[in-house]
Design a protein around this motif. Structure first.
Motif, PDB file in Angstrom:
ATOM      1  N   SER A  81      47.136 -53.675 -82.496  1.00 49.83           N
ATOM      2  CA  SER A  81      48.273 -52.895 -82.001  1.00 49.83           C
ATOM      3  C   SER A  81      49.132 -53.793 -81.126  1.00 49.83           C
ATOM      4  O   SER A  81      48.674 -54.860 -80.679  1.00 49.83           O
ATOM      5  N   GLY A  82      50.341 -53.357 -80.882  1.00 50.06           N
ATOM      6  CA  GLY A  82      51.218 -54.091 -79.967  1.00 50.06           C
ATOM      7  C   GLY A  82      50.605 -54.155 -78.578  1.00 50.06           C
ATOM      8  O   GLY A  82      50.683 -55.178 -77.888  1.00 50.06           O
ATOM      9  N   SER A  83      49.973 -53.063 -78.176  1.00 49.11           N
ATOM     10  CA  SER A  83      49.363 -53.032 -76.842  1.00 49.11           C
ATOM     11  C   SER A  83      48.226 -54.048 -76.736  1.00 49.11           C
ATOM     12  O   SER A  83      48.051 -54.674 -75.682  1.00 49.11           O
ATOM     13  N   TYR A 107      57.579 -50.729 -71.507  1.00 52.42           N
ATOM     14  CA  TYR A 107      56.875 -49.787 -72.385  1.00 52.42           C
ATOM     15  C   TYR A 107      55.720 -49.160 -71.587  1.00 52.42           C
ATOM     16  O   TYR A 107      55.035 -49.855 -70.829  1.00 52.42           O
ATOM     17  N   ASP A 179      58.254 -59.012 -74.614  1.00 53.97           N
ATOM     18  CA  ASP A 179      58.125 -58.008 -75.671  1.00 53.97           C
ATOM     19  C   ASP A 179      59.451 -57.976 -76.437  1.00 53.97           C
ATOM     20  O   ASP A 179      60.481 -57.603 -75.882  1.00 53.97           O
ATOM     21  N   SER A 201      55.281 -55.059 -81.088  1.00 51.53           N
ATOM     22  CA  SER A 201      54.629 -53.936 -81.720  1.00 51.53           C
ATOM     23  C   SER A 201      55.078 -53.981 -83.177  1.00 51.53           C
ATOM     24  O   SER A 201      56.188 -53.564 -83.506  1.00 51.53           O
ATOM     25  N   THR A 203      54.015 -52.251 -85.382  1.00 49.87           N
ATOM     26  CA  THR A 203      54.060 -50.854 -85.809  1.00 49.87           C
ATOM     27  C   THR A 203      55.493 -50.429 -86.137  1.00 49.87           C
ATOM     28  O   THR A 203      55.702 -49.540 -86.953  1.00 49.87           O
ATOM     29  N   LYS A 204      56.452 -51.061 -85.483  1.00 48.02           N
ATOM     30  CA  LYS A 204      57.844 -50.611 -85.544  1.00 48.02           C
ATOM     31  C   LYS A 204      58.555 -51.254 -86.743  1.00 48.02           C
ATOM     32  O   LYS A 204      58.253 -50.930 -87.863  1.00 48.02           O
ATOM     33  N   ALA A 214      50.073 -51.993 -85.448  1.00 43.47           N
ATOM     34  CA  ALA A 214      49.705 -53.411 -85.418  1.00 43.47           C
ATOM     35  C   ALA A 214      50.508 -54.154 -84.355  1.00 43.47           C
ATOM     36  O   ALA A 214      51.554 -53.676 -83.908  1.00 43.47           O
ATOM     37  N   TRP A 334      59.290 -45.782 -83.582  1.00 40.87           N
ATOM     38  CA  TRP A 334      60.559 -46.027 -84.268  1.00 40.87           C
ATOM     39  C   TRP A 334      60.382 -47.206 -85.213  1.00 40.87           C
ATOM     40  O   TRP A 334      59.316 -47.808 -85.254  1.00 40.87           O
TER      41      TRP A 334
HETATM   42  C1  LIG Z   1      55.395 -49.189 -79.383  1.00 39.56           C
HETATM   43  C2  LIG Z   1      55.668 -50.268 -78.402  1.00 39.56           C
HETATM   44  C3  LIG Z   1      54.634 -51.036 -77.871  1.00 39.56           C
HETATM   45  C4  LIG Z   1      53.183 -50.778 -78.181  1.00 39.56           C
HETATM   46  O1  LIG Z   1      52.890 -51.065 -79.485  1.00 39.56           O
HETATM   47  P1  LIG Z   1      51.690 -50.330 -80.282  1.00 39.56           P
HETATM   48  O2  LIG Z   1      51.766 -50.967 -81.620  1.00 39.56           O
HETATM   49  O3  LIG Z   1      52.016 -48.878 -80.279  1.00 39.56           O
HETATM   50  O4  LIG Z   1      50.442 -50.620 -79.536  1.00 39.56           O
HETATM   51  C5  LIG Z   1      54.959 -52.065 -77.022  1.00 39.56           C
HETATM   52  N1  LIG Z   1      56.240 -52.318 -76.678  1.00 39.56           N
HETATM   53  C6  LIG Z   1      57.256 -51.593 -77.154  1.00 39.56           C
HETATM   54  C7  LIG Z   1      58.644 -51.911 -76.744  1.00 39.56           C
HETATM   55  C8  LIG Z   1      57.009 -50.532 -78.025  1.00 39.56           C
HETATM   56  O5  LIG Z   1      58.014 -49.786 -78.474  1.00 39.56           O
END
Ligand SMILES: *Cc1c(COP(=O)(O)O)cnc(C)c1O
Length: 391
Positions: A81-83, A107, A179, A201, A203-204, A214, A334
């Motif tokens: 994950s991004g986190s 975030y 980030d 992240s 994921t976005k 991711a 998003w």
């Molecule tokens: C969603 C997000 C994260 C965290 O990422 P995950 O993949 O949800 O763990 C970190 N920074 C920003 C700016 C985000 O939008």
């Protein structure tokens, strides 16, 4: 930078897998060897050779190479994950008693990492208004080891002058982490401005289809090797080969998706700007934005996230407007195909998200791949619903 070469070719060797145009998903936990010597070699180079999928997987490795190249970094690591990526990057650079300077309103879970988790291990932090680079320098203490940036930041999209903050950090021998989820490497490359490590992240936008969680971290070979040997392998927050493959697939269309999103967002914002119910728009590429010049200097274009404040402070009006929208899914996150809203008033009943810092009349938008006319028509009917009621 040859972006389409990186996205379509780099790190791929189709002759190794029957000429298959798309890469195989190496869905395996470990890899086998014929000789002790070969196994020994793989164990020594666990980051670079197939041995065990927590450390190296060929499908994931393709993604690592592409993301490093896109960020102009020497190397990258892919996380669950991004986190996880952000956590590893910060933790690798602090010891008990150290201090982090972080941009204010990062975030939410980045904030919690610093305030709730790392504080338990004696790592303190100062959060500063990042619109003036001098604020970072002022906050530096003798024990400051990391400066953390997020530009533009979540919800209100303030930017930091990346080059100016990187210079300050370099002068003081402090590691910088940024980030870059908002802009992706296609619209902003922090390493070119002197930042040490870039977190995403994925994921976005990288995934782009709202189906994968991711994270990715990019930086020097030395820094990535250090993180691999500690946080990455010990905490073990790695991605599955299948999810890495989904991200590779998402990456193929990233330039086309971003361009479409960016253009549609500009049209939606044009519409919102002239609407009397909109009191403020938070978007770095708005000409009237106080940081518009900085946006043009360090970002190629604006992406699909922005926030608006409505001309009301009434929770019920906000709820009615949001409930009335049909083409914007009400959801967090998003970067996918579908447009989204995240109303700040949602936070007002949740103890978990430190609600009070965002005004009740704020809505965060993400513009997806729909036709701009459809989104604008949807907004129009939602505004009509609240205006009728007000009158
Ligand atoms: C969603 C997000 C994260 C965290 O990422 P995950 O993949 O949800 O763990 C970190 N920074 C920003 C700016 C985000 O939008």
């Amino acid at each position: 930078m040859d972006i389409s070469y990186i996205i379509n070719e780099l790190g791929e060797d189709r002759a190794q897998y029957y000429g298959s145009v798309t890469p195989p998903i190496m869905q395996t936990a470990m890899f086998g060897f014929d000789t002790v010597e070969k196994m020994r070699e793989a164990l020594v180079k666990e980051a670079d050779l197939p041995f065990y999928t927590r450390g190296h997987n060929p499908t994931t490795y393709m993604l690592q190479q592409k993301m490093a190249a896109l960020e102009n970094a020497e190397d990258a690591l892919v996380f669950a994950s991004g986190s996880a990526a952000i956590g590893a990057a910060i933790m690798a650079n602090v010891n008990q008693g150290d201090h982090v300077v972080c941009v204010q309103k990062p975030y939410s879970w980045t904030g919690k990492l610093l305030n709730n988790l790392l504080s338990r291990f004696g790592v303190t932090n100062t959060m500063v208004d990042g619109t003036n680079p001098q604020n970072f320098e002022t906050a530096i203490q003798p024990n400051t080891k990391v400066i953390f940036l997020e530009s533009p930041n979540s919800w209100t999209f303030e930017q930091q002058d990346i080059a100016a903050v990187a210079q300050i950090a370099q002068r003081h021998g402090i590691v910088t982490i940024m980030d870059n989820s908002y802009a992706t490497p296609l619209y902003q490359r922090p390493i070119d401005y002197g930042i040490d490590m870039v977190a995403h992240s994925a994921t976005k936008y990288i995934s782009g289809h709202s189906d994968t969680v991711a994270g990715i971290l990019c930086g020097s070979k030395e820094m990535m090797a250090k993180i691999f040997a500690s946080e990455f392998m010990t905490l073990g927050g790695v991605i599955s080969p299948f999810n890495a493959w989904l991200l590779l697939r998402g990456l193929r269309t990233l330039p086309a998706r971003l361009e479409r999103v960016s253009n549609t967002t500009a049209q939606v914002i044009d519409y919102l700007q002239q609407h009397p119910m909109v009191s403020k728009i938070y978007y770095p590429f708005l000409e009237s934005d106080p940081q518009h010049e900085l946006a043009k200097k360090q970002m190629l274009k604006g992406a699909g996230q922005f926030s608006i404040a409505l001309e009301t402070d009434d929770m019920e009006t906000m709820e009615r407007f949001c409930n009335q929208l049909n083409r914007f899914v009400m959801a967090c996150s998003w970067g996918g195909h579908e447009s989204l809203i995240f109303p700040a008033c949602v936070l007002y009943t949740s103890a978990n998200y430190g609600a009070a810092t965002l005004p009740v009349n704020l809505i965060r938008f993400y513009v997806g791949l729909e036709e701009p006319e459809a989104l604008i028509a949807d907004l129009e009917q939602a505004f009509e619903a609240i205006i009728t009621k007000v009158n």
